[in-house]
Write an enzyme that holds these catalytic residues in place. Structure first.
Site: not given
Length: 352
Positions: A138-141, A337
């Site tokens: 997700g956004c942490a990728g 995160m």
């Protein structure tokens, strides 16, 4: 230490004004989601002005199947990945034959063979390239991908690692999902594609010099329901909690201090904050928790305002902005995160 040789991003042709998205979302949701009028101001509260979309806005009002949307994901991911890679190769002044590794990051579509294989085949890259498709962060990728590129470049001093991140969040929209999460998600998420080249120590630097010094990954126990997908017959149903800003307040300052202390640093040593925005409330939570003077999240906020939340790709757009528009000599901190709930950090040493 490995260094970032070049980075590129894609400005999609169907960028749309947030007010147009707001109008269409209200029309779609109102009949089946009575809270739509009460919550419609969420579109204004994001601070987003324009959204980066892979399709014309009319596409999202159509009745499409999961297969249709995923087929579009594969076709558009390949098309724009190739464009971003060609641009970053030109920026770095290398040939495609020099690429030794490819890391592909995404969480918004499915492909087997994986997208990295499709890219290698389309571009006729070296068939012996080391391949690492990474799905589900997700956004942490984006930050995690940078950390993984660093590992590959440290293991092979001759490495030229291609990091590609693609998120076509708009294609995951389930039109007849009239949940609050989907409504709020429709006010935030958009599409983006970025490519980055990371080189090992045997390659000479070309200014600016941006070295990768260290990385940290953390999974928080008992937080698996904070963010993610709920998979159904019609596709990916978005899950994210209103408690994310609270979670950041409670954890992020301690986590950053702990990470920096291991490098003999403290927060005041960070001159460039390369953060994934999440949303306006997330940005406010970072500002409150860290207490850094000045507009230290300016680039992060402006990337979100101009593009929307592009999940893992957003932080790479922020990095591209620093490398294109300029940065302060010193340390940079990349942070994002994502599902898990998790945090990813990368420490950079940045010199003009």
């Amino acid at each position: 230490m490995p260094h970032i040789a070049a980075i590129s991003k894609i400005d999609l042709p169907d960028k749309v004004d947030q007010q147009q998205v707001k109008k269409q979302a209200r029309e779609i949701f109102l009949a089946n989601f009575p809270q739509a009028d009460r919550l419609i101001q969420a579109f204004d509260n994001t601070g987003i002005v324009t959204r980066n979309f892979a399709k014309p806005i009319s596409y999202y009002a159509e009745n499409t199947t999961f297969k249709q949307r995923n087929d579009d994901y594969i076709q558009l991911s390949l098309q724009y990945s190739v464009k971003a890679i060609e641009t970053v190769i030109t920026k770095a002044g290398i040939s495609k034959a020099q690429i030794t590794d490819i890391i592909f990051i995404s969480t918004t579509g499915l492909a087997t063979p994986s997208m990295d294989a499709l890219i290698i085949d389309r571009m006729q890259l070296d068939p012996h390239i080391n391949r690492t498709p990474v799905w589900g962060l997700g956004c942490a990728g984006g930050v995690s991908g940078m950390a993984k590129a660093n590992i590959a470049a440290k293991a092979n001093r001759d490495a030229v690692v291609l990091l590609v991140a693609v998120e076509l969040c708009s294609l995951t929209l389930i039109k007849n999902d009239y949940s609050k999460s989907n409504f709020i998600g429709s006010s935030l998420f958009s599409d983006g594609i970025a490519a980055c080249l990371i080189k090992g120590d045997n390659h000479e630097y070309v200014a600016p010099k941006v070295e990768i010094k260290a990385a940290s990954s953390k999974l928080y126990y008992n937080s698996l329901d904070v963010m993610g997908w709920d998979f159904g017959e019609e596709g990916f149903k978005v899950v994210f909690s209103k408690d994310i800003p609270t979670f950041i307040h409670q954890n992020i300052r301690h986590d950053i201090d702990d990470f920096l202390a291991k490098q003999g640093l403290q927060l005041s040593d960070i001159k460039n904050f390369i953060f994934h925005p999440g949303g306006k409330k997330v940005l406010d939570a970072y500002a409150d928790a860290l207490g850094v003077e000045g507009d230290f999240l300016k680039n992060t906020r402006e990337v979100m305002n101009n593009n929307g939340n592009m999940s893992s790709v957003t932080v790479l757009y922020v990095l591209e902005r620093f490398m294109t528009d300029g940065f302060t000599d010193g340390y940079g901190l990349m942070l994002a995160m994502g599902p898990g709930f998790s945090s990813e950090m990368v420490l950079l040493d940045m010199k003009n």
